[in-house]
Structures are given as structure tokens and as C-alpha cells.
Motif scaffolding. Structure first.
Motif, PDB file in Angstrom:
ATOM      1  N   MET A   1       0.804  -1.202   0.000  1.00 13.22           N
ATOM      2  CA  MET A   1       0.000   0.000   0.000  1.00 13.22           C
ATOM      3  C   MET A   1       0.851   1.272   0.000  1.00 13.22           C
ATOM      4  SD  MET A   1      -3.657   0.505   1.659  1.00 13.22           S
ATOM      5  CE  MET A   1      -3.559   0.886   3.363  1.00 13.22           C
ATOM      6  N   PRO A   2       2.025   1.325   0.675  1.00 14.22           N
ATOM      7  CA  PRO A   2       2.839   2.541   0.605  1.00 14.22           C
ATOM      8  C   PRO A   2       3.239   2.910  -0.826  1.00 14.22           C
ATOM      9  CG  PRO A   2       3.587   1.176   2.411  1.00 14.22           C
ATOM     10  CD  PRO A   2       2.574   0.381   1.654  1.00 14.22           C
ATOM     11  N   VAL A   3       3.403   1.940  -1.705  1.00 10.57           N
ATOM     12  CA  VAL A   3       3.750   2.235  -3.093  1.00 10.57           C
ATOM     13  C   VAL A   3       2.634   3.044  -3.741  1.00 10.57           C
ATOM     14  CG1 VAL A   3       4.195   1.198  -5.351  1.00 10.57           C
ATOM     15  CG2 VAL A   3       5.224   0.210  -3.314  1.00 10.57           C
ATOM     16  N   ILE A   4       1.406   2.703  -3.435  1.00 12.09           N
ATOM     17  CA  ILE A   4       0.252   3.423  -3.979  1.00 12.09           C
ATOM     18  C   ILE A   4       0.277   4.880  -3.523  1.00 12.09           C
ATOM     19  CG2 ILE A   4      -2.272   3.536  -4.002  1.00 12.09           C
ATOM     20  CD1 ILE A   4      -1.196   1.132  -5.509  1.00 12.09           C
ATOM     21  N   VAL A   5       0.627   5.118  -2.265  1.00 14.49           N
ATOM     22  CA  VAL A   5       0.683   6.482  -1.747  1.00 14.49           C
ATOM     23  C   VAL A   5       1.769   7.281  -2.473  1.00 14.49           C
ATOM     24  CG1 VAL A   5       1.100   7.886   0.319  1.00 14.49           C
ATOM     25  CG2 VAL A   5      -0.284   5.818   0.489  1.00 14.49           C
ATOM     26  N   LEU A 135     -10.198  -7.329  -5.530  1.00 12.85           N
ATOM     27  CA  LEU A 135     -10.774  -8.640  -5.820  1.00 12.85           C
ATOM     28  C   LEU A 135      -9.834  -9.456  -6.701  1.00 12.85           C
ATOM     29  CD1 LEU A 135     -13.372 -10.228  -5.230  1.00 12.85           C
ATOM     30  CD2 LEU A 135     -14.295  -9.365  -7.358  1.00 12.85           C
ATOM     31  N   VAL A 136      -9.253  -8.817  -7.696  1.00 19.44           N
ATOM     32  CA  VAL A 136      -8.371  -9.530  -8.631  1.00 19.44           C
ATOM     33  C   VAL A 136      -6.974  -9.734  -8.058  1.00 19.44           C
ATOM     34  CG1 VAL A 136      -7.228  -9.350 -10.873  1.00 19.44           C
ATOM     35  CG2 VAL A 136      -9.651  -8.797 -10.662  1.00 19.44           C
ATOM     36  N   LEU A 137      -6.393  -8.679  -7.486  1.00 17.54           N
ATOM     37  CA  LEU A 137      -4.986  -8.751  -7.101  1.00 17.54           C
ATOM     38  C   LEU A 137      -4.713  -9.207  -5.674  1.00 17.54           C
ATOM     39  CD1 LEU A 137      -3.630  -5.588  -8.916  1.00 17.54           C
ATOM     40  CD2 LEU A 137      -3.516  -7.966  -9.651  1.00 17.54           C
ATOM     41  N   THR A 138      -5.668  -9.069  -4.772  1.00 20.46           N
ATOM     42  CA  THR A 138      -5.380  -9.497  -3.399  1.00 20.46           C
ATOM     43  C   THR A 138      -6.081 -10.780  -3.000  1.00 20.46           C
ATOM     44  OG1 THR A 138      -7.109  -8.115  -2.413  1.00 20.46           O
ATOM     45  CG2 THR A 138      -4.907  -7.160  -2.603  1.00 20.46           C
ATOM     46  N   THR A 140      -6.323 -13.547  -4.759  1.00 22.90           N
ATOM     47  CA  THR A 140      -5.530 -14.703  -5.166  1.00 22.90           C
ATOM     48  C   THR A 140      -4.436 -15.019  -4.146  1.00 22.90           C
ATOM     49  OG1 THR A 140      -6.021 -14.255  -7.477  1.00 22.90           O
ATOM     50  CG2 THR A 140      -4.140 -15.684  -7.027  1.00 22.90           C
ATOM     51  N   PRO A 141      -3.594 -14.043  -3.772  1.00 26.46           N
ATOM     52  CA  PRO A 141      -2.590 -14.367  -2.751  1.00 26.46           C
ATOM     53  C   PRO A 141      -3.205 -14.666  -1.382  1.00 26.46           C
ATOM     54  CG  PRO A 141      -2.083 -12.249  -3.790  1.00 26.46           C
ATOM     55  CD  PRO A 141      -3.381 -12.710  -4.324  1.00 26.46           C
ATOM     56  N   ALA A 142      -4.297 -13.978  -1.062  1.00 28.80           N
ATOM     57  CA  ALA A 142      -4.910 -14.169   0.250  1.00 28.80           C
ATOM     58  C   ALA A 142      -5.512 -15.562   0.412  1.00 28.80           C
ATOM     59  CB  ALA A 142      -5.982 -13.113   0.487  1.00 28.80           C
ATOM     60  N   THR A 143      -5.925 -16.152  -0.679  1.00 31.93           N
ATOM     61  CA  THR A 143      -6.539 -17.477  -0.604  1.00 31.93           C
ATOM     62  C   THR A 143      -5.615 -18.588  -1.095  1.00 31.93           C
ATOM     63  OG1 THR A 143      -7.563 -17.219  -2.790  1.00 31.93           O
ATOM     64  CG2 THR A 143      -8.877 -16.539  -0.869  1.00 31.93           C
ATOM     65  N   SER A 144      -4.380 -18.271  -1.385  1.00 35.18           N
ATOM     66  CA  SER A 144      -3.470 -19.259  -1.980  1.00 35.18           C
ATOM     67  C   SER A 144      -3.161 -20.428  -1.055  1.00 35.18           C
ATOM     68  CB  SER A 144      -2.172 -18.591  -2.429  1.00 35.18           C
ATOM     69  OG  SER A 144      -1.482 -18.083  -1.310  1.00 35.18           O
ATOM     70  N   GLU A 145      -3.180 -20.196   0.250  1.00 32.79           N
ATOM     71  CA  GLU A 145      -2.867 -21.277   1.181  1.00 32.79           C
ATOM     72  C   GLU A 145      -4.088 -22.107   1.558  1.00 32.79           C
ATOM     73  OE1 GLU A 145      -0.587 -19.897   4.475  1.00 32.79           O
ATOM     74  OE2 GLU A 145       0.856 -18.869   3.200  1.00 32.79           O
ATOM     75  N   LEU A 146      -5.242 -21.724   1.073  1.00 32.70           N
ATOM     76  CA  LEU A 146      -6.461 -22.476   1.368  1.00 32.70           C
ATOM     77  C   LEU A 146      -6.617 -23.616   0.376  1.00 32.70           C
ATOM     78  CD1 LEU A 146      -8.932 -19.484   1.919  1.00 32.70           C
ATOM     79  CD2 LEU A 146      -7.651 -20.747   3.659  1.00 32.70           C
ATOM     80  N   LEU A 155     -14.484 -17.142  -1.846  1.00 30.00           N
ATOM     81  CA  LEU A 155     -14.930 -16.462  -3.070  1.00 30.00           C
ATOM     82  C   LEU A 155     -16.455 -16.416  -3.158  1.00 30.00           C
ATOM     83  CD1 LEU A 155     -12.337 -17.819  -5.637  1.00 30.00           C
ATOM     84  CD2 LEU A 155     -12.428 -15.547  -4.590  1.00 30.00           C
ATOM     85  N   HIS A 156     -17.107 -17.485  -2.680  1.00 30.24           N
ATOM     86  CA  HIS A 156     -18.571 -17.537  -2.691  1.00 30.24           C
ATOM     87  C   HIS A 156     -19.160 -16.437  -1.798  1.00 30.24           C
ATOM     88  CE1 HIS A 156     -22.491 -19.354  -3.290  1.00 30.24           C
ATOM     89  NE2 HIS A 156     -22.670 -19.371  -1.987  1.00 30.24           N
ATOM     90  N   SER A 157     -18.433 -16.047  -0.759  1.00 35.60           N
ATOM     91  CA  SER A 157     -18.880 -14.957   0.116  1.00 35.60           C
ATOM     92  C   SER A 157     -18.471 -13.589  -0.436  1.00 35.60           C
ATOM     93  CB  SER A 157     -18.278 -15.115   1.512  1.00 35.60           C
ATOM     94  OG  SER A 157     -18.727 -16.288   2.114  1.00 35.60           O
ATOM     95  N   ALA A 158     -17.229 -13.499  -0.929  1.00 35.98           N
ATOM     96  CA  ALA A 158     -16.679 -12.199  -1.338  1.00 35.98           C
ATOM     97  C   ALA A 158     -17.314 -11.663  -2.617  1.00 35.98           C
ATOM     98  CB  ALA A 158     -15.168 -12.300  -1.516  1.00 35.98           C
ATOM     99  N   ILE A 159     -17.511 -12.504  -3.590  1.00 36.68           N
ATOM    100  CA  ILE A 159     -18.010 -12.027  -4.888  1.00 36.68           C
ATOM    101  C   ILE A 159     -19.426 -11.447  -4.785  1.00 36.68           C
ATOM    102  CG2 ILE A 159     -18.655 -12.760  -7.223  1.00 36.68           C
ATOM    103  CD1 ILE A 159     -16.083 -14.464  -7.198  1.00 36.68           C
ATOM    104  N   PRO A 160     -20.382 -12.096  -4.100  1.00 41.35           N
ATOM    105  CA  PRO A 160     -21.700 -11.451  -3.963  1.00 41.35           C
ATOM    106  C   PRO A 160     -21.655 -10.131  -3.182  1.00 41.35           C
ATOM    107  CG  PRO A 160     -21.895 -13.792  -3.535  1.00 41.35           C
ATOM    108  CD  PRO A 160     -20.423 -13.482  -3.623  1.00 41.35           C
TER     109      PRO A 160
END
Length: 172
Positions: A1-5, A135-138, A140-146, A155-160
Motif C-alpha cells: 500500500m505505501p507504493v500506492i501512496v 478482488l483480482v490482485l489481493t 488470489t494471494p490471500a486465498t493461496s494457502e487455502l 470467493l462464494h462470500s466475497a463475490i456477492p
């Protein structure tokens, strides 16, 4: 996030340089003169909204710094949540600057809600595009260990939830 700032700070500075070149009818390299930049800030209607954007950017930078420092400390989830809400409010306030310098400001004499309408439009677009970004960029990494079932459940919760937010943003 600091890069965005940092990118936002560079874009804010670039906007001032380009505005200076346009208003003073000089080249971009000539508009880098501190006296010319100062003249645009002090003597045009672009100056105060630009300073507002800088002030909100500084506030957002401080909040991001504090959040990044506290992310290591898991004990203060309530404080982190409060800081995230403050950051969201500061970010929404930051969208006021373009509304005060664009077409909405020119139309405000004929239609008093023009600036508010433009601000609301920018905030809604920011929520929609920012939501897509996360949704696209975070996700995938956030759910990679699941495992597959757990990932599908997230995803079934987040997308709706995002879809509802995107529909409201689109309507606005």
C-alpha cells in the motif's frame, strides 16, 4: 500500500506541473519553476483544491504508515479497524479536489449540487475500480494457502458482497 501512496503523490505533483503549463501557457519544463508553481497555487482557483489534495495525501500517508507499523501487532484489531475507517474517510475527502477544479465547479453556478454530484460519482467509481483491483490482485494471494473447498467458500462470500457494492456504485 505505501507504493500506492507514493504513486498518488507523484500524480498529484504531475497534475500541478501540467496545470501550471496549461494556465501560464509555458512548456512543461518551464512549468517546473518553483515561482511558476507557486503562482498557480496562490493565484488561481486550482491552488486551494490542490492544497486540499496535498493535505489529504499527507494525512493518508500518516495513516498508512501507522497501519503498516501496527500490522505487526495483532493485539489492537479495534484500533486498526478505526484507522482503516479513517483512511477510507480521508480517501473519500480526497476526491473532492478534482470536483472543485473540473467541470462541476464551472457548472455550480447553474446547478448548486454539481460539485456534490461529481464528488459522489468519483467516490463511487473509486469504490468500484478499487474493489475490482482488490478482488483480482489481493484475493488470489490471500486465498493461496487455502484448499480448493475453503477458497471456493471465501470467493462464494466475497463475490456477492462485491457485486452488491458494484451495483450501488454503478447506480451512483
Amino acid at each position: 500500500m505505501p507504493v500506492i501512496v507514493v504513486l498518488l503523490a507523484l500524480a498529484t505533483l504531475a497534475a500541478l506541473v501540467l496545470q501550471t503549463a496549461a494556465v501560464l501557457d509555458v512548456s512543461v519544463s518551464q512549468s517546473l519553476s518553483p515561482s511558476k508553481l507557486s503562482q498557480v497555487i496562490r493565484e488561481t482557483s486550482y491552488g486551494r483544491p490542490w492544497l486540499l489534495q496535498v493535505a489529504t495525501l499527507v494525512a493518508l500517508s500518516v495513516i498508512v504508515f501507522v497501519i503498516s507499523r501496527r500490522s505487526r501487532d495483532r493485539s489492537s484489531a479495534t484500533a486498526r479497524t478505526a484507522l482503516l475507517w479513517i483512511a477510507l474517510s480521508v480517501t473519500a475527502f480526497m476526491f473532492l479536489s478534482p470536483s472543485l477544479t473540473g467541470h462541476a465547479a464551472a457548472a455550480a453556478k447553474e446547478w448548486p449540487l454539481a460539485v456534490f454530484s461529481d464528488w459522489l460519482h468519483l467516490v463511487a467509481a473509486g469504490i468500484w475500480v478499487g474493489g475490482l483491483f482488490h478482488l483480482v490482485l489481493t484475493m488470489t494471494p490471500a486465498t493461496s494457502e487455502l484448499d480448493g473447498r475453503q477458497r471456493l467458500s471465501v470467493l462464494h462470500s466475497a463475490i456477492p458482497m462485491f457485486t452488491r457494492l458494484a451495483i450501488i456504485s454503478t447506480v451512483l
